[in-house]
Each structure stands twice: as C-alpha cells, then as structure tokens.
Write an enzyme that holds these catalytic residues in place. Structure first.
Site, PDB file in Angstrom:
ATOM      1  N   SER A   1       0.678  -1.338  -0.035  1.00 48.53           N
ATOM      2  CA  SER A   1      -0.082   0.008  -0.003  1.00 48.53           C
ATOM      3  C   SER A   1       0.833   1.305  -0.105  1.00 48.53           C
ATOM      4  O   SER A   1       1.836   1.086   0.536  1.00 48.53           O
ATOM      5  CB  SER A   1      -0.712  -0.115   1.198  1.00 48.53           C
ATOM      6  OG  SER A   1      -1.515   1.221   1.495  1.00 48.53           O
TER       7      SER A   1
ATOM      8  N   TYR B   1      -3.080   0.189  10.384  1.00 52.56           N
ATOM      9  CA  TYR B   1      -2.788  -0.130   9.083  1.00 52.56           C
ATOM     10  C   TYR B   1      -1.688   0.321   8.508  1.00 52.56           C
ATOM     11  O   TYR B   1      -0.773  -0.546   7.901  1.00 52.56           O
ATOM     12  CB  TYR B   1      -3.873   0.397   8.153  1.00 52.56           C
ATOM     13  CG  TYR B   1      -3.899  -0.058   6.776  1.00 52.56           C
ATOM     14  CD1 TYR B   1      -3.998  -1.274   6.563  1.00 52.56           C
ATOM     15  CD2 TYR B   1      -3.875   0.802   5.780  1.00 52.56           C
ATOM     16  CE1 TYR B   1      -4.076  -1.744   5.019  1.00 52.56           C
ATOM     17  CE2 TYR B   1      -3.720   0.477   4.347  1.00 52.56           C
ATOM     18  CZ  TYR B   1      -3.861  -1.016   4.054  1.00 52.56           C
ATOM     19  OH  TYR B   1      -4.010  -1.258   2.630  1.00 52.56           O
TER      20      TYR B   1
END
Ligand code: NJP
Length: 256
Positions: free
Chosen positions: A133, A146
């Site tokens: 990501s 995250y």
C-alpha cells in the site's frame, strides 16, 4: 509445458478476485484462497477449469498449512489478503484490531511464504508478489495500525529480497493508492455511507487496474524483477491528499 500455477490469497473480492480472473485469462492455472468459500466457488465457476479454490485464513498457520498441502506446485504467489480496520487515532487504538491487521497483512505473508517457498524454488522460476500500500511508505493520521502493518509488510519483502538473492525467485511489491473494492466497507465495519463517501467526487482505481499491474510484473522475463510498483488514481497525490470534483461532476469509471 504445463500451465504455470499462481496462488492468490484474498481472492473472494476486489483486487484478488480481479487478479485471479486476469491471470487465468493470461494462461495461469489459479488457486484461489479466502475465508468466504462461497464467493471463491462462484469466481472459480466463472473462470472455468483453470481455477481451483480452497478455504484459507492467512492469519491462522493451521489453515495456511492445510491450504498449501493442496497446492502440489507453484510458480507465483500473490499475497493479496489484507485490509484496514477502523480509523481511530493511536491515542484510542483498539489493540485487537491492530493485532488482526498485523496477523493478516504481515504474518499472513510470512505464513504463506514459509509454506510455499520450497515449491516456488522447485519451480526454478518462482515469484512472490505482495499487494502492499502507499500506507507502507507514506504515513497518514487515524490509520496507525494499518500504516504500521503495511510498513512491516514492506520490510518483510525487502528482507526476503536480500535473503533470496542467488535463488531462482523474484520478489515484488505493488503499492496501490485508492481502489474501489470492499476495502472501505470492511474498514468502516459495513457502514456503506462512509465507504461510499471515500470515493465521492474522485475516480479511484478499479480492481482490474491493480490486477493488470500484477500481471505485468509477473509476466516480465525471469531475469527482470520489478521490486516495487506504486500505482495511484490521477486524483490522489498522497494518501489523504485527494482532488475531489463538485458533487454534480461525472465521477464514473466510464472511461475505463
Ligand atoms: O479489499 P477487499 P482489496 N485470510 O476487502 C481477504 C490492499 N490495498 O481488494 O477472507 C484470508 O475487497 C478477503 O477475503 P475473506 C489491501 O490492504 C487496498 O482492496 O473472504 N483472506 C478479501 O478477499 C489488501 O492487502 C487498497 O474476507 C483474507 C480480500 O482479503 C489488498 O489491497 C489500497 C483475510 C480483501 O478484499 C486487497 O484488498 C491500498 C484472511 N485473514 C492497499 N482477511 C484499496 N482498496 O483502496 C481478509 O493501498 N482477506
């Protein structure tokens, strides 16, 4: 030559499902894994005889072991399973969610890699592609768990690349920005209104956009290792820096 076999984790929706479909179309035999088996079965039926699917929870070593025993050979492992939970600041972090994100986004990669590495090496042309990501290198607020997990996933891939030097195996990471999948719905615990608002006034990537990156990276000649590929929507410059058009503007994916 026998078909090349690709294992795709988290193939029951979004990027994983699109990747399974596209890799099958480009000649791979695909083995699809996720927890929602009925979704996998529907996708496998749609793909046809090139697809097999089995239940898989990447955060559970026993489940990973069971799944991998059903994979006799493997050239390509796509570590895609993952996601975010919640959007609270670190001052009120929910540690159970943090653990779950770490277990899935980080240890999931480690479990899968440990189990399939002997088969990837035995293929003499193995490849591990992980969906990371932009959160893995560009932190943003209210996503600490995250962001930390994707930073760790990136570190795992970097160390793997060093440890596997000299072996017949490539190690790649694809880091997407905003992609229209179930990602936000999961993050906001099923709140459709909040999930939809994430993409208001901008054009996110589609799952196919990212699947095409996986196929591109995987289908380079064996000596070409694309270490890292960052792909974002044109409307997104940083994780939280997004260009949004007025509400009445066309924000469809029609131009894809
Ligand atoms: O999300 P979604 P994406 N064991 O929710 C599976 C990254 N990413 O396609 O088990 C096994 O549609 C889950 O299956 P199920 C993101 O971090 C996304 O966007 O049946 N599988 C489902 O198939 C993730 O790594 C964006 O619930 C597990 C899949 O994962 C990857 O892209 C931005 C599992 C998630 O599909 C794919 O996510 C970005 C487990 N324990 C990175 N837990 C974005 N969408 O904007 C979940 O930077 N899954």
């Amino acid at each position: 030559m026998a078909d090349r076999v690709a294992v795709i984790t988290g193939a029951s929706s979004g990027i994983g499902a699109a990747t399974g479909q596209l890799l099958a179309e480009s000649g791979y035999e695909v083995v699809l894994g996720a927890r929602r088996v009925e979704r996998l079965e529907a996708l496998a039926a749609q793909i046809g005889p090139r697809a097999r699917c089995y239940e898989l929870d990447v955060s559970d070593p026993a489940s990973v072991e069971r799944f991998c025993l059903k994979v006799p050979a493997c050239q390509l492992l796509v570590n895609n399973a993952g996601g975010a939970l919640g959007d609270e600041p670190i001052s009120s972090a929910d540690l159970a969610s943090w653990r779950q994100m770490y277990d899935t986004n980080v240890l999931g990669i480690v479990h899968m890699t440990k189990q399939l590495l002997p088969k990837l090496l035995a293929s003499a042309d193995g490849h591990i592609v992980t969906i990371g990501s932009v959160a893995g290198f560009d932190p943003y607020p209210n996503s600490g768990g995250y962001v930390a997990a994707k930073h760790a996933a990136r570190a795992v891939m970097d160390v793997l690349r060093l440890e596997l030097l000299g072996q017949p195996i490539r190690v790649s990471e694809i880091d997407p920005g905003m992609v229209h999948t179930e990602f936000s719905l999961v993050r906001f615990a099923g709140d459709e209104e909040r999930a939809t608002a994430m993409y208001a006034g901008m054009t996110p990537l589609s799952p196919l956009d990212v699947a095409e990156c996986v196929a591109f990276v995987a289908n380079r000649p064996s000596h070409v290792d694309i270490d890292r590929l960052v792909v974002r929507p044109r409307d997104q410059a940083r994780p939280t820096l997004v260009h949004r058009r007025p509400a009445d503007a066309d924000v469809s994916l029609a131009d894809r």
